[in-house]
Design a protein around this motif. Structure first.
Motif, PDB file in Angstrom:
ATOM      1  N   LYS A 215       3.909  -0.136   0.158  1.00 51.76           N
ATOM      2  CA  LYS A 215       4.534  -0.742  -1.032  1.00 51.76           C
ATOM      3  C   LYS A 215       3.702  -0.530  -2.294  1.00 51.76           C
ATOM      4  O   LYS A 215       4.107  -0.948  -3.357  1.00 51.76           O
ATOM      5  CB  LYS A 215       4.695  -2.253  -0.818  1.00 51.76           C
ATOM      6  CG  LYS A 215       5.580  -2.642   0.345  1.00 51.76           C
ATOM      7  CD  LYS A 215       5.869  -4.145   0.319  1.00 51.76           C
ATOM      8  CE  LYS A 215       6.728  -4.592   1.473  1.00 51.76           C
ATOM      9  NZ  LYS A 215       5.981  -5.028   2.659  1.00 51.76           N
ATOM     10  N   TYR A 216       2.512   0.057  -2.159  1.00 52.73           N
ATOM     11  CA  TYR A 216       1.574   0.190  -3.292  1.00 52.73           C
ATOM     12  C   TYR A 216       1.251  -1.185  -3.885  1.00 52.73           C
ATOM     13  O   TYR A 216       0.999  -1.312  -5.075  1.00 52.73           O
ATOM     14  CB  TYR A 216       2.138   1.102  -4.392  1.00 52.73           C
ATOM     15  CG  TYR A 216       2.649   2.413  -3.868  1.00 52.73           C
ATOM     16  CD1 TYR A 216       1.793   3.314  -3.261  1.00 52.73           C
ATOM     17  CD2 TYR A 216       4.005   2.747  -3.982  1.00 52.73           C
ATOM     18  CE1 TYR A 216       2.260   4.530  -2.762  1.00 52.73           C
ATOM     19  CE2 TYR A 216       4.482   3.951  -3.483  1.00 52.73           C
ATOM     20  CZ  TYR A 216       3.597   4.835  -2.879  1.00 52.73           C
ATOM     21  OH  TYR A 216       4.068   6.015  -2.393  1.00 52.73           O
ATOM     22  N   ALA A 217       1.326  -2.228  -3.047  1.00 55.89           N
ATOM     23  CA  ALA A 217       1.251  -3.600  -3.560  1.00 55.89           C
ATOM     24  C   ALA A 217      -0.201  -3.978  -3.857  1.00 55.89           C
ATOM     25  O   ALA A 217      -0.799  -4.806  -3.180  1.00 55.89           O
ATOM     26  CB  ALA A 217       1.876  -4.560  -2.565  1.00 55.89           C
ATOM     27  N   ALA A 291      -6.041  11.781   2.927  1.00 55.63           N
ATOM     28  CA  ALA A 291      -4.815  12.052   2.163  1.00 55.63           C
ATOM     29  C   ALA A 291      -3.960  10.792   2.004  1.00 55.63           C
ATOM     30  O   ALA A 291      -3.387  10.544   0.938  1.00 55.63           O
ATOM     31  CB  ALA A 291      -4.012  13.146   2.864  1.00 55.63           C
ATOM     32  N   ALA A 292      -3.891   9.957   3.053  1.00 57.79           N
ATOM     33  CA  ALA A 292      -3.037   8.768   2.996  1.00 57.79           C
ATOM     34  C   ALA A 292      -3.504   7.824   1.883  1.00 57.79           C
ATOM     35  O   ALA A 292      -2.693   7.180   1.205  1.00 57.79           O
ATOM     36  CB  ALA A 292      -3.076   8.041   4.337  1.00 57.79           C
ATOM     37  N   TYR A 293      -4.793   7.741   1.684  1.00 55.81           N
ATOM     38  CA  TYR A 293      -5.346   6.801   0.702  1.00 55.81           C
ATOM     39  C   TYR A 293      -5.274   7.398  -0.708  1.00 55.81           C
ATOM     40  O   TYR A 293      -5.166   6.670  -1.689  1.00 55.81           O
ATOM     41  CB  TYR A 293      -6.774   6.395   1.127  1.00 55.81           C
ATOM     42  CG  TYR A 293      -6.717   5.797   2.526  1.00 55.81           C
ATOM     43  CD1 TYR A 293      -6.476   4.434   2.700  1.00 55.81           C
ATOM     44  CD2 TYR A 293      -6.766   6.613   3.663  1.00 55.81           C
ATOM     45  CE1 TYR A 293      -6.330   3.896   3.978  1.00 55.81           C
ATOM     46  CE2 TYR A 293      -6.626   6.092   4.939  1.00 55.81           C
ATOM     47  CZ  TYR A 293      -6.404   4.734   5.085  1.00 55.81           C
ATOM     48  OH  TYR A 293      -6.246   4.204   6.336  1.00 55.81           O
ATOM     49  N   ARG A 294      -5.301   8.740  -0.783  1.00 54.98           N
ATOM     50  CA  ARG A 294      -5.073   9.390  -2.088  1.00 54.98           C
ATOM     51  C   ARG A 294      -3.634   9.155  -2.531  1.00 54.98           C
ATOM     52  O   ARG A 294      -3.364   8.901  -3.703  1.00 54.98           O
ATOM     53  CB  ARG A 294      -5.349  10.901  -1.998  1.00 54.98           C
ATOM     54  CG  ARG A 294      -6.826  11.243  -2.115  1.00 54.98           C
ATOM     55  CD  ARG A 294      -7.021  12.716  -2.467  1.00 54.98           C
ATOM     56  NE  ARG A 294      -6.457  13.599  -1.446  1.00 54.98           N
ATOM     57  CZ  ARG A 294      -7.147  14.051  -0.383  1.00 54.98           C
ATOM     58  NH1 ARG A 294      -8.409  13.730  -0.222  1.00 54.98           N
ATOM     59  NH2 ARG A 294      -6.561  14.837   0.501  1.00 54.98           N
ATOM     60  N   GLU A 295      -2.704   9.194  -1.596  1.00 51.39           N
ATOM     61  CA  GLU A 295      -1.290   8.950  -1.916  1.00 51.39           C
ATOM     62  C   GLU A 295      -1.101   7.492  -2.375  1.00 51.39           C
ATOM     63  O   GLU A 295      -0.357   7.217  -3.323  1.00 51.39           O
ATOM     64  CB  GLU A 295      -0.418   9.290  -0.695  1.00 51.39           C
ATOM     65  CG  GLU A 295       0.961   8.649  -0.606  1.00 51.39           C
ATOM     66  CD  GLU A 295       1.855   8.876  -1.822  1.00 51.39           C
ATOM     67  OE1 GLU A 295       1.610   9.811  -2.593  1.00 51.39           O
ATOM     68  OE2 GLU A 295       2.796   8.065  -1.997  1.00 51.39           O
ATOM     69  N   PHE A 296      -1.790   6.568  -1.730  1.00 53.09           N
ATOM     70  CA  PHE A 296      -1.738   5.165  -2.162  1.00 53.09           C
ATOM     71  C   PHE A 296      -2.233   5.053  -3.613  1.00 53.09           C
ATOM     72  O   PHE A 296      -1.587   4.425  -4.462  1.00 53.09           O
ATOM     73  CB  PHE A 296      -2.590   4.303  -1.231  1.00 53.09           C
ATOM     74  CG  PHE A 296      -2.789   2.889  -1.696  1.00 53.09           C
ATOM     75  CD1 PHE A 296      -1.728   1.986  -1.721  1.00 53.09           C
ATOM     76  CD2 PHE A 296      -4.040   2.439  -2.116  1.00 53.09           C
ATOM     77  CE1 PHE A 296      -1.904   0.675  -2.145  1.00 53.09           C
ATOM     78  CE2 PHE A 296      -4.232   1.130  -2.547  1.00 53.09           C
ATOM     79  CZ  PHE A 296      -3.152   0.250  -2.561  1.00 53.09           C
ATOM     80  N   PHE A 409       7.227  -3.904  -7.097  1.00 58.21           N
ATOM     81  CA  PHE A 409       6.873  -2.903  -6.070  1.00 58.21           C
ATOM     82  C   PHE A 409       8.085  -2.500  -5.234  1.00 58.21           C
ATOM     83  O   PHE A 409       8.975  -3.322  -5.063  1.00 58.21           O
ATOM     84  CB  PHE A 409       5.802  -3.481  -5.114  1.00 58.21           C
ATOM     85  CG  PHE A 409       4.560  -3.894  -5.809  1.00 58.21           C
ATOM     86  CD1 PHE A 409       3.714  -2.943  -6.362  1.00 58.21           C
ATOM     87  CD2 PHE A 409       4.227  -5.239  -5.932  1.00 58.21           C
ATOM     88  CE1 PHE A 409       2.552  -3.323  -7.016  1.00 58.21           C
ATOM     89  CE2 PHE A 409       3.063  -5.621  -6.579  1.00 58.21           C
ATOM     90  CZ  PHE A 409       2.217  -4.666  -7.133  1.00 58.21           C
ATOM     91  N   PRO A 410       8.091  -1.304  -4.658  1.00 55.42           N
ATOM     92  CA  PRO A 410       7.087  -0.232  -4.771  1.00 55.42           C
ATOM     93  C   PRO A 410       7.174   0.523  -6.086  1.00 55.42           C
ATOM     94  O   PRO A 410       6.251   1.251  -6.437  1.00 55.42           O
ATOM     95  CB  PRO A 410       7.442   0.705  -3.601  1.00 55.42           C
ATOM     96  CG  PRO A 410       8.899   0.468  -3.379  1.00 55.42           C
ATOM     97  CD  PRO A 410       9.161  -0.972  -3.722  1.00 55.42           C
ATOM     98  N   LYS A 411       8.303   0.292  -6.810  1.00 53.93           N
ATOM     99  CA  LYS A 411       8.481   0.921  -8.112  1.00 53.93           C
ATOM    100  C   LYS A 411       9.130  -0.143  -8.970  1.00 53.93           C
ATOM    101  O   LYS A 411      10.133  -0.739  -8.554  1.00 53.93           O
ATOM    102  CB  LYS A 411       9.405   2.128  -7.953  1.00 53.93           C
ATOM    103  CG  LYS A 411       9.642   2.919  -9.208  1.00 53.93           C
ATOM    104  CD  LYS A 411      10.540   4.117  -8.907  1.00 53.93           C
ATOM    105  CE  LYS A 411      11.003   4.785 -10.196  1.00 53.93           C
ATOM    106  NZ  LYS A 411       9.931   5.217 -11.083  1.00 53.93           N
ATOM    107  N   PRO A 412       8.578  -0.452 -10.159  1.00 51.53           N
ATOM    108  CA  PRO A 412       9.134  -1.540 -10.962  1.00 51.53           C
ATOM    109  C   PRO A 412      10.628  -1.359 -11.208  1.00 51.53           C
ATOM    110  O   PRO A 412      11.077  -0.272 -11.567  1.00 51.53           O
ATOM    111  CB  PRO A 412       8.341  -1.439 -12.276  1.00 51.53           C
ATOM    112  CG  PRO A 412       7.059  -0.778 -11.884  1.00 51.53           C
ATOM    113  CD  PRO A 412       7.410   0.179 -10.787  1.00 51.53           C
TER     114      PRO A 412
END
Ligand code: TYD
Ligand code: ZN
Length: 421
Positions: A215-217, A291-296, A409-412
């Motif tokens: 969720k990029y929360a 890579a997963a954490y770069r995407e976050f 989230f995940p996008k306003p």
């Protein structure tokens, strides 16, 4: 003002390694629950570095800096909410744990981080003996007044040993949304080993790192939350400390959590399929790779740009905006997105301890729901989004009258009466 009482994280609190990937960094931020009395100047407000790193060995996500718990917890303004969602959830936790730990009337249940005792009350209603352990002296006093016996202490091997001597072993030890707040996991788990009955269950509820990542929360990233766990990381942790994780359930509460059940290895409880399935899903999502954490981090950057832009475009249309819920998550997102009283007129919150104070960092005033009903904004920024369904139902009149909510989230996104299910 940069305060003392803080130290950078060096070794991983789960596996001891020190090969960290930098994930996100938010600069210096005040403590998320450090609400202030309104004042003419806030020059001496303390703030502390805030960021997240990921352990390349066990994939614990950790904050970059640990603030002294004495500063955060001795007087604590976070009171367990009595929302429908949480009340229902606590009943669910009590029922699940009673069944899985085979609790009978008279059995001892000990909760660490027991706050005002609401969760323990659900066990007391079923005839269990209950003891809370919580360092927040103000909250332990409230719990004791309500008949939930609570020690105003940290849960350590010493406290656990004292409880064992006076009350015998615990059939259930519970830690809900406290485990992620603990730096000295070894000390707490030594306490669990000292107090837990041979057939007992240690039940832990933590926010799930997968929900955070999906969720990029990033508003759940604040100084109190030291750790963001994967199932595989928890499994590593308990094994290292002579305990055994045997069941896990993914739950929607607090934006996405895990309820993890742990026992003594000698009890030889069968490990449920859910444990292997979640660990396999983590593997498939490549959460062991950088890579997963770069995407976050990319998703976080996008929300940090899009949310203030959306707020400013609504203000430019002449709309008035207020925050819904002065949650710790809310104070965090406002600080990190640089939104203050010029953009957000007030935040409404049902917690009387918070009302008429101002938010840490942004100094936006907290108002009661009555105030908000008499002076409603055009648009609410949903700061307690983990209760979005309940709040949107409760605010049906506001929506029918043309009011709107921003969900971050995940996008306003903006929701109105037409778009709410
Ligand atoms: P919560 O999500 O419990 O936690 P955190 O502080 O860890 O982010 O906080 C929710 C806040 O929202 C809490 O201060 C109570 C408030 N609230 C309302 O004001 N109205 C509501 O209807 C609900 C459900 C919560
Ligand atoms: Zn590690």
């Amino acid at each position: 003002m940069n305060a003392g009482n803080v130290r950078p994280v060096t070794g991983c609190r789960v596996c001891g390694a020190s090969d960290w990937q930098d994930v996100v960094s938010f600069g210096e931020v005040p403590l998320a629950n450090a609400f202030l009395e309104p004042a003419a100047s806030y020059d001496d407000e303390p703030s502390y570095p805030l960021g997240v790193i990921s352990c390349r060995s066990c994939r614990l996500m950790s904050v970059t800096h640990v603030v002294d718990p004495e500063v955060m917890y001795r007087t604590y303004s976070y009171v367990t909410s009595d929302s429908e969602t949480i009340t229902r959830h606590m009943e669910f936790v009590a029922a699940t744990c009673r069944e899985r730990a085979g609790l009978a009337a008279g059995d001892l249940v000990v909760e660490l981080g027991s706050n005002t005792g609401q969760q323990l009350a659900a066990f007391a209603r079923h005839g269990c003996r209950v003891i809370g352990v919580d360092p927040a002296r103000n909250l332990a006093a409230v719990a004791n007044e309500q008949g939930i016996r609570t020690l105003p202490e940290y849960f350590t091997e010493t406290t656990a040993g004292a409880v064992h001597r006076s009350h015998g072993p615990a059939r259930l030890i519970l830690g809900r949304h406290v485990f992620a707040h603990i730096d000295d996991l070894a000390g707490v788990l030594a306490g669990v080993r000292a107090l837990l009955h041979p057939e007992g269950v240690f039940a832990v509820e933590v926010p799930y790192a997968v929900d955070l990542l999906e969720k990029y929360a990033f508003d759940t990233i604040y100084h109190e939350h030291l750790s963001y766990f994967l199932v595989r990381t928890l499994d590593t942790l308990f094994t290292r400390h002579g305990l055994s994780l045997f069941d896990v359930e993914r739950l929607p509460v607090h934006g996405g959590s895990l309820l993890v059940l742990v026992g003594r290895p000698e009890a030889r409880r069968p490990v449920t399929d859910a444990v292997g399935e979640l660990m396999a899903a983590e593997e498939r999502a490549e959460l062991g790779t950088d890579a997963a954490y770069r995407e976050f981090a990319r998703g976080v950057r996008a929300v940090r740009e899009e949310l203030p832009a959306l707020v400013r475009s609504l203000l430019a249309e002449g709309k008035r905006i207020a925050g819904y819920g002065a949650s710790a998550k809310g104070t965090t997102i406002l600080n990190i997105c640089g939104l203050g009283p010029d953009e957000v007129a007030y935040c409404t919150d049902t917690t009387s301890l918070k009302q008429d104070k101002v938010l840490p960092g942004t100094h936006i005033p907290v108002r009661s729901p009555d105030h908000a009903r008499n002076d409603p904004p055009d648009v609410y920024l949903m700061l307690a989004w983990n209760y979005a369904d309940e709040i949107l139902r409760k605010e049906a009149d506001f929506l029918r009258a043309g009011g709107r909510f921003i969900l971050p989230f995940p996008k306003p996104a903006v929701v109105s009466a037409d778009t709410v299910r």
